[in-house]
Design a protein around this motif. Sequence first.
Motif, PDB file in Angstrom:
ATOM      1  N   SER A 199       0.821  -1.210   0.000  1.00 11.17           N
ATOM      2  CA  SER A 199       0.000   0.000   0.000  1.00 11.17           C
ATOM      3  C   SER A 199       0.856   1.261   0.000  1.00 11.17           C
ATOM      4  O   SER A 199       1.988   1.279   0.499  1.00 11.17           O
ATOM      5  CB  SER A 199      -0.918   0.022   1.228  1.00 11.17           C
ATOM      6  OG  SER A 199      -1.782  -1.086   1.234  1.00 11.17           O
ATOM      7  N   PHE A 200       0.303   2.304  -0.551  1.00 10.86           N
ATOM      8  CA  PHE A 200       0.922   3.629  -0.528  1.00 10.86           C
ATOM      9  C   PHE A 200       1.061   4.090   0.915  1.00 10.86           C
ATOM     10  O   PHE A 200       0.154   3.926   1.721  1.00 10.86           O
ATOM     11  CB  PHE A 200       0.032   4.604  -1.313  1.00 10.86           C
ATOM     12  CG  PHE A 200       0.562   6.010  -1.406  1.00 10.86           C
ATOM     13  CD1 PHE A 200       1.256   6.425  -2.535  1.00 10.86           C
ATOM     14  CD2 PHE A 200       0.352   6.931  -0.391  1.00 10.86           C
ATOM     15  CE1 PHE A 200       1.738   7.726  -2.641  1.00 10.86           C
ATOM     16  CE2 PHE A 200       0.823   8.227  -0.483  1.00 10.86           C
ATOM     17  CZ  PHE A 200       1.520   8.625  -1.613  1.00 10.86           C
ATOM     18  N   ASN A 201       2.214   4.634   1.241  1.00 10.30           N
ATOM     19  CA  ASN A 201       2.458   5.147   2.595  1.00 10.30           C
ATOM     20  C   ASN A 201       3.069   6.537   2.474  1.00 10.30           C
ATOM     21  O   ASN A 201       4.068   6.718   1.782  1.00 10.30           O
ATOM     22  CB  ASN A 201       3.407   4.216   3.367  1.00 10.30           C
ATOM     23  CG  ASN A 201       3.616   4.659   4.804  1.00 10.30           C
ATOM     24  OD1 ASN A 201       4.303   5.635   5.054  1.00 10.30           O
ATOM     25  ND2 ASN A 201       3.019   3.937   5.742  1.00 10.30           N
ATOM     26  N   GLU A 202       2.473   7.515   3.128  1.00  9.31           N
ATOM     27  CA  GLU A 202       2.917   8.904   2.985  1.00  9.31           C
ATOM     28  C   GLU A 202       4.338   9.133   3.483  1.00  9.31           C
ATOM     29  O   GLU A 202       4.982  10.099   3.065  1.00  9.31           O
ATOM     30  CB  GLU A 202       1.947   9.836   3.726  1.00  9.31           C
ATOM     31  CG  GLU A 202       0.561   9.903   3.095  1.00  9.31           C
ATOM     32  CD  GLU A 202      -0.328  10.911   3.784  1.00  9.31           C
ATOM     33  OE1 GLU A 202       0.132  11.524   4.777  1.00  9.31           O
ATOM     34  OE2 GLU A 202      -1.476  11.101   3.344  1.00  9.31           O
ATOM     35  N   ASP A 203       4.841   8.262   4.354  1.00  7.83           N
ATOM     36  CA  ASP A 203       6.161   8.478   4.937  1.00  7.83           C
ATOM     37  C   ASP A 203       7.281   7.760   4.194  1.00  7.83           C
ATOM     38  O   ASP A 203       8.361   8.326   4.007  1.00  7.83           O
ATOM     39  CB  ASP A 203       6.161   8.047   6.408  1.00  7.83           C
ATOM     40  CG  ASP A 203       5.232   8.901   7.260  1.00  7.83           C
ATOM     41  OD1 ASP A 203       5.139  10.112   6.987  1.00  7.83           O
ATOM     42  OD2 ASP A 203       4.601   8.349   8.177  1.00  7.83           O
ATOM     43  N   ASN A 204       7.048   6.515   3.815  1.00  5.79           N
ATOM     44  CA  ASN A 204       8.180   5.750   3.275  1.00  5.79           C
ATOM     45  C   ASN A 204       7.888   4.957   2.001  1.00  5.79           C
ATOM     46  O   ASN A 204       8.756   4.215   1.526  1.00  5.79           O
ATOM     47  CB  ASN A 204       8.728   4.791   4.350  1.00  5.79           C
ATOM     48  CG  ASN A 204       7.623   3.948   4.974  1.00  5.79           C
ATOM     49  OD1 ASN A 204       6.708   3.513   4.299  1.00  5.79           O
ATOM     50  ND2 ASN A 204       7.718   3.733   6.290  1.00  5.79           N
ATOM     51  N   TYR A 245       7.703  10.180  -3.965  1.00  2.16           N
ATOM     52  CA  TYR A 245       9.122  10.537  -3.918  1.00  2.16           C
ATOM     53  C   TYR A 245       9.993   9.283  -3.851  1.00  2.16           C
ATOM     54  O   TYR A 245      11.053   9.199  -4.480  1.00  2.16           O
ATOM     55  CB  TYR A 245       9.388  11.456  -2.728  1.00  2.16           C
ATOM     56  CG  TYR A 245      10.732  12.145  -2.757  1.00  2.16           C
ATOM     57  CD1 TYR A 245      11.447  12.298  -3.943  1.00  2.16           C
ATOM     58  CD2 TYR A 245      11.304  12.646  -1.585  1.00  2.16           C
ATOM     59  CE1 TYR A 245      12.678  12.933  -3.961  1.00  2.16           C
ATOM     60  CE2 TYR A 245      12.535  13.284  -1.598  1.00  2.16           C
ATOM     61  CZ  TYR A 245      13.215  13.420  -2.786  1.00  2.16           C
ATOM     62  OH  TYR A 245      14.435  14.045  -2.809  1.00  2.16           O
ATOM     63  N   SER A 246       9.543   8.285  -3.074  1.00  2.00           N
ATOM     64  CA  SER A 246      10.264   7.017  -3.005  1.00  2.00           C
ATOM     65  C   SER A 246      10.366   6.397  -4.400  1.00  2.00           C
ATOM     66  O   SER A 246      11.429   5.891  -4.793  1.00  2.00           O
ATOM     67  CB  SER A 246       9.543   6.044  -2.065  1.00  2.00           C
ATOM     68  OG  SER A 246       9.337   6.603  -0.794  1.00  2.00           O
ATOM     69  N   TYR A 247       9.264   6.460  -5.116  1.00  2.00           N
ATOM     70  CA  TYR A 247       9.205   5.883  -6.467  1.00  2.00           C
ATOM     71  C   TYR A 247      10.187   6.569  -7.415  1.00  2.00           C
ATOM     72  O   TYR A 247      10.982   5.905  -8.085  1.00  2.00           O
ATOM     73  CB  TYR A 247       7.766   6.007  -6.985  1.00  2.00           C
ATOM     74  CG  TYR A 247       7.594   5.788  -8.462  1.00  2.00           C
ATOM     75  CD1 TYR A 247       7.517   4.505  -8.994  1.00  2.00           C
ATOM     76  CD2 TYR A 247       7.493   6.874  -9.328  1.00  2.00           C
ATOM     77  CE1 TYR A 247       7.348   4.313 -10.361  1.00  2.00           C
ATOM     78  CE2 TYR A 247       7.319   6.694 -10.691  1.00  2.00           C
ATOM     79  CZ  TYR A 247       7.253   5.415 -11.196  1.00  2.00           C
ATOM     80  OH  TYR A 247       7.089   5.223 -12.549  1.00  2.00           O
ATOM     81  N   THR A 248      10.146   7.890  -7.457  1.00  2.00           N
ATOM     82  CA  THR A 248      10.994   8.608  -8.407  1.00  2.00           C
ATOM     83  C   THR A 248      12.471   8.492  -8.054  1.00  2.00           C
ATOM     84  O   THR A 248      13.319   8.278  -8.928  1.00  2.00           O
ATOM     85  CB  THR A 248      10.594  10.097  -8.472  1.00  2.00           C
ATOM     86  OG1 THR A 248      10.527  10.641  -7.144  1.00  2.00           O
ATOM     87  CG2 THR A 248       9.239  10.270  -9.142  1.00  2.00           C
ATOM     88  N   LEU A 249      12.805   8.623  -6.768  1.00  4.42           N
ATOM     89  CA  LEU A 249      14.210   8.556  -6.371  1.00  4.42           C
ATOM     90  C   LEU A 249      14.758   7.146  -6.557  1.00  4.42           C
ATOM     91  O   LEU A 249      15.921   6.971  -6.955  1.00  4.42           O
ATOM     92  CB  LEU A 249      14.376   9.004  -4.919  1.00  4.42           C
ATOM     93  CG  LEU A 249      15.825   9.051  -4.405  1.00  4.42           C
ATOM     94  CD1 LEU A 249      16.693   9.959  -5.284  1.00  4.42           C
ATOM     95  CD2 LEU A 249      15.855   9.539  -2.955  1.00  4.42           C
TER      96      LEU A 249
END
Length: 206
Positions: free
Chosen positions: A113-118, A122-126
């Motif tokens: 699931s999508f998690n706003e913290d980790n 941004y996690s995906y792009t980086l």
Amino acid sequence: MSFSGRRLEEAPISIPNPFTNGHKTPCAFLIAPAEENTLREYDGGSDLHTGITDTNGVVYNYTKSGVRRDREGWEHCISIMLVQPDMYNLINQWDQYLEKFSSAQMWDPLWQSFNEDNHNCYSYTLMFINCVLSMQSKRALSKDEFTQTFILPRVKRASKYTMLCQEISQNHFYIVDSPKRDSREEQSDDDKDGKSKSKSEFVHVA
């Protein structure tokens, strides 16, 4: 800047627009206001969304419903070029890399699931950027490093530009109290941002 002792025709007549049409910026990292950010602000306190463009300007971005492939909606955003125009081998494989990465199980909301913290946009792009860097035998970039070096300076510039446009639109001019003081503060901010101005536009994934 101060206009003391200068002729009006010597005054600056324009400043660079920090925003671009993301769909016309291939192989780039994009930053745009999140859907919840109805005022579309870059003030440091409003939610922002990130994405990666393919060679045709389609924006791959991770949301609660999984990876989206947007062909519109990113016409006014901040962009960071990731590939130089002469990197033909990488450009030719960019779309394949991006599609394969985006189809991985970890971006399937039924699996994780999508998690706003980790586990977010941004996690995906980086992570994609670091995967490409790894394939090019380059070292990975930490979240803090990428944020401080490449994102914060551009977000600050966008925020100042937006504020300036609003002031001029409402009052037809904008005046600061102490240009020298503001100049020193801006230089100090640049130093805090990892001396970003002394570095290249990006650690090009060559």
